[in-house]
Motif scaffolding. Structure first.
Motif, PDB file in Angstrom:
ATOM      1  N   ARG A   3     -12.602  31.209 -12.788  1.00 11.00           N
ATOM      2  CA  ARG A   3     -13.642  32.285 -12.465  1.00 11.00           C
ATOM      3  C   ARG A   3     -14.149  32.420 -11.070  1.00 11.00           C
ATOM      4  NH1 ARG A   3     -17.600  32.280 -17.972  1.00 11.00           N
ATOM      5  NH2 ARG A   3     -16.269  33.113 -19.440  1.00 11.00           N
TER       6      ARG A   3
ATOM      7  N   ASN B 171      -4.982  32.317 -17.055  1.00  7.88           N
ATOM      8  CA  ASN B 171      -6.041  33.336 -17.307  1.00  7.88           C
ATOM      9  C   ASN B 171      -6.814  32.526 -18.617  1.00  7.88           C
ATOM     10  OD1 ASN B 171      -4.638  34.400 -19.872  1.00  7.88           O
ATOM     11  ND2 ASN B 171      -3.775  35.373 -18.359  1.00  7.88           N
ATOM     12  N   GLU B 172      -8.123  33.201 -18.901  1.00  5.44           N
ATOM     13  CA  GLU B 172      -8.859  32.597 -19.965  1.00  5.44           C
ATOM     14  C   GLU B 172      -8.362  32.788 -21.486  1.00  5.44           C
ATOM     15  OE1 GLU B 172     -12.979  33.710 -20.143  1.00  5.44           O
ATOM     16  OE2 GLU B 172     -13.239  33.832 -18.033  1.00  5.44           O
TER      17      GLU B 172
ATOM     18  N   CYS C 225     -20.065  25.939 -16.688  1.00  2.85           N
ATOM     19  CA  CYS C 225     -19.659  26.440 -15.651  1.00  2.85           C
ATOM     20  C   CYS C 225     -20.775  26.760 -14.433  1.00  2.85           C
ATOM     21  CB  CYS C 225     -18.510  27.755 -16.032  1.00  2.85           C
ATOM     22  SG  CYS C 225     -17.922  28.791 -14.492  1.00  2.85           S
TER      23      CYS C 225
ATOM     24  N   LYS D 289     -14.494  33.262  -7.546  1.00  5.42           N
ATOM     25  CA  LYS D 289     -14.364  34.348  -6.505  1.00  5.42           C
ATOM     26  C   LYS D 289     -13.396  34.152  -5.386  1.00  5.42           C
ATOM     27  CE  LYS D 289     -18.784  36.334  -7.947  1.00  5.42           C
ATOM     28  NZ  LYS D 289     -20.037  37.157  -7.554  1.00  5.42           N
TER      29      LYS D 289
ATOM     30  N   LEU E 202     -12.021  26.419 -16.102  1.00  4.91           N
ATOM     31  CA  LEU E 202     -12.612  27.683 -16.330  1.00  4.91           C
ATOM     32  C   LEU E 202     -13.189  28.076 -15.022  1.00  4.91           C
ATOM     33  CD1 LEU E 202     -13.195  30.076 -18.307  1.00  4.91           C
ATOM     34  CD2 LEU E 202     -15.074  28.808 -18.924  1.00  4.91           C
TER      35      LEU E 202
ATOM     36  N   GLU F  60     -19.742  36.654 -19.461  1.00  2.61           N
ATOM     37  CA  GLU F  60     -20.478  36.010 -18.329  1.00  2.61           C
ATOM     38  C   GLU F  60     -21.892  36.626 -18.408  1.00  2.61           C
ATOM     39  OE1 GLU F  60     -17.868  34.886 -14.668  1.00  2.61           O
ATOM     40  OE2 GLU F  60     -17.551  36.863 -15.185  1.00  2.61           O
TER      41      GLU F  60
END
Length: 222
Positions: free
Chosen positions: A149, A17-18, A107, A151, A145, A45
């Motif tokens: 992120r 995860n981040e 990103c 989906k 990243l 975001e």
């Protein structure tokens, strides 16, 4: 012994995860680049990252030409790359920011964060090798990243009901781009078991390829 970025690359690849991504980088980046200060800033975001430079904290304020260069060009930079000798000291007199270097985290075609490094007075300035290493590091960070992120793909087709729960797990991992070996490791089954399961799934769904199977589960009809 020559420095190696591989430990950093591996730490990035293993982040789930981040938060883990931040910790993985900051635990090792300072020692690698021999810096007194460093930071990995990831923007929310919803931040207007394509509007104002000051949305990136601290080291990329609007008055900072290094930060502005990174945000505008999506490329790493250090102060001596873009400023005349001595100019940086006039902009930032802090003793622990005698030399600075910053790189973009990209990103979806936008800057969503920066990796920032600073050296104190009396230490060497960043050079072309440091810049090349930072560029490689930011490339790995950006790719990871984007993966974190992304989906998840959803299966909306009625054909999903033809699969067992285990087969559906396999289908979802196929959709993520995992190989048979990687799927086996995640599900604690053999590579051959994955292969045989895919054969059964192909027959049930009337397909002959992995990509066709994923597409049919996403959009197909019974």
């Amino acid at each position: 012994m020559a420095r190696s970025l591989h430990a950093l690359f591996n730490a990035i690849a293993n982040a789930h995860n981040e938060q883990e991504l931040r910790l993985a980088v900051m635990d090792t980046v300072g020692e690698y680049f021999v810096v007194e200060r460093g930071g990995l800033y990831l923007l929310d975001e919803s931040s207007p990252i394509d509007v104002e430079v000051q949305t990136i904290p601290e080291v990329c304020l609007e008055g900072n030409p290094v930060g502005r260069y990174v945000v505008e060009r999506h490329a790493p930079a250090h102060e001596q790359l873009i400023l005349a000798p001595g100019d940086w000291k006039e902009i930032c007199p802090r003793h622990d920011h005698a030399h600075v270097m910053s790189g973009p985290i990209i990103c979806d075609g936008r800057v969503v964060g920066t990796l920032n490094l600073a050296r104190a007075n009396g230490t060497p300035a960043f050079d072309a090798n440091d810049l090349a290493d930072l560029s490689a590091l930011c490339l790995h960070l950006s790719a990871k990243l984007a993966t974190l992120r992304a989906k998840p793909k959803t299966f909306n087709s009625p054909l999903v009901s033809r699969l067992t729960p285990r087969e559906l797990e396999i289908a979802k991992l196929v959709a993520q781009g995992l190989t048979n070996t990687e799927i086996g490791e995640k599900l604690f089954i053999t590579q051959n078991s994955v292969k045989q399961a895919l054969k059964r799934m192909f027959r049930k769904l009337g397909v002959s390829a992995r990509a066709e199977m994923v597409a049919k589960l996403q959009n197909g009809s019974s």
